[in-house]
Each structure stands twice: as C-alpha cells, then as structure tokens.
Scaffold this active site. Structure first.
Site, short mmCIF file in Angstrom:
data_model
loop_
_atom_site.label_atom_id
_atom_site.label_comp_id
_atom_site.label_asym_id
_atom_site.label_seq_id
_atom_site.Cartn_x
_atom_site.Cartn_y
_atom_site.Cartn_z
N SER A 20 0.79 -1.23 0.00
CA SER A 20 0.00 0.00 0.00
C SER A 20 0.82 1.28 0.00
O SER A 20 0.30 2.34 -0.34
CB SER A 20 -0.97 0.02 1.19
N LYS A 91 0.62 4.50 6.97
CA LYS A 91 -0.01 5.31 5.92
C LYS A 91 0.58 6.71 5.99
O LYS A 91 1.25 7.09 6.94
CB LYS A 91 -1.53 5.40 6.11
#
Length: 194
Positions: A20, A91
């Site tokens: 990701s 993230k």
C-alpha cells in the site's frame, strides 16, 4: 530487556506488510518508528508517514490472541523481526483535524481546504484517487492514505464507518523516520513543508 524498553517507549523497527505504500516502502522493508516524535509538543504534519493502531477503525475490534502470544509478538517487533500486537498500519497523513479534504479537482488532484495538494510521493502512474470524496476531518483525527492508491485500504474505504474513515490522533504510535533495512533501500522518510 533493553530492546523491549526502547521498542516500547522510544523507537521501534516496523516491518512493512503490504504494497500500500509502494514505491516509498516495499514489502519487507524495515522502518524505524520514532515513538517520541509527537510527544512533548511535536505535531503531526501533512505528509508524515505514521504507524497507527487501526483496531476498531481499520480492522475488527480487539486482538484475538492471548497474553503470551501478544508478549512474544511485542518482543519480536521490538527488534524488527515480527509484527506488533494489534492491527498496526502504516499510511501517509493527508488531512489534519479541521481540514476539508476533497477529491478531486478538475485536474484530478486532491484538494486540502480548496488548495491542490502536491504529492511527489505517489507511486509512478498512480492517480490521486479513483474514489471521489469530500470530508471535513474532525478535530483530533487524521485522514490517511497509502502512496500506492490503487492497492491501499485507507480512509477512502472507510467513509461509511464511525469516524468517517479518519484515525484518532491518539492511535498514532509514531512517525516512520527512515527505511533501515535492507541497506540498499536506506532512505529518510521525512517530507519538507506540510
């Protein structure tokens, strides 16, 4: 014991489990997470790469493993050879409390408070988002996204859940400072500005 204390309170290696955050972070990279970055007056900034506990926000409620298994995982993660207990995610911070985060403008860019966001960290060939959204980030919470937008479960995917896909600031474990392993990928993760 010293590694456990340092890993619990100061800095900890974190193993990247997914794609990701490509190409900034690759599967298997080990990053050093500064657990003191936001203590003692440090502020979370747009563009920071953070590790946070997603339990109940990005994942189910609670950790199904027992106390012994959690202790073993904590010891392994404190020296960078295993995953930490709970559901830890890495993230990039895109929106801060009070920000209006919207996708997308006429050129396909994410806007923060009506200003297009420059995202040099995006994986080459990626668009900022295929999903349209327009959210005001609640105070004390963060809007987070992966750099590999087409392969990231992030705030966009959780818009309908409590909190609207945002992460409480108090769930942030620390700021990822640098890739420390493998040596050929050693790099700082700090972003200027924000």
């Amino acid at each position: 014991m010293v590694f456990l204390l340092i890993g619990s309170y100061v800095a900890q290696p974190f193993v990247i489990p997914s794609r990701s955050m490509q190409t900034t972070l690759e599967v298997g990279d080990r990053v050093l997470v500064n657990k003191l970055a936001y203590r003692f007056g440090g502020e979370i900034r747009r563009g920071d790469v953070v590790v946070f506990d997603g339990t109940g926000v990005f994942s189910g409620e609670g950790d199904p493993t027992g106390p012994l298994a959690r202790t073993v995982r904590t010891l392994a993660s404190s020296v960078g050879i295993g995953r930490a207990p709970g559901d830890d995610y890495v993230k990039r911070v895109i929106g801060l409390g009070g920000d209006r985060v919207r996708c997308c403008d006429e050129r396909g860019r994410i806007e923060i408070n009506d200003v297009p966001l420059d995202e040099p960290w995006l994986r080459p060939g990626e668009t900022p988002s295929e999903v349209e959204f327009d959210i005001r980030v609640p105070e004390g919470r963060l809007w987070v996204m992966g750099d590999h937008r087409s392969d990231s479960v992030d705030s966009r995917d959780l818009l309908g859940r409590p909190g609207g896909g945002t992460v409480p600031e108090d769930r942030v474990i620390g700021r990822a400072e640098a890739v420390v392993w493998p040596p050929a990928r050693h790099a700082s993760l700090r972003v200027s500005g924000g």
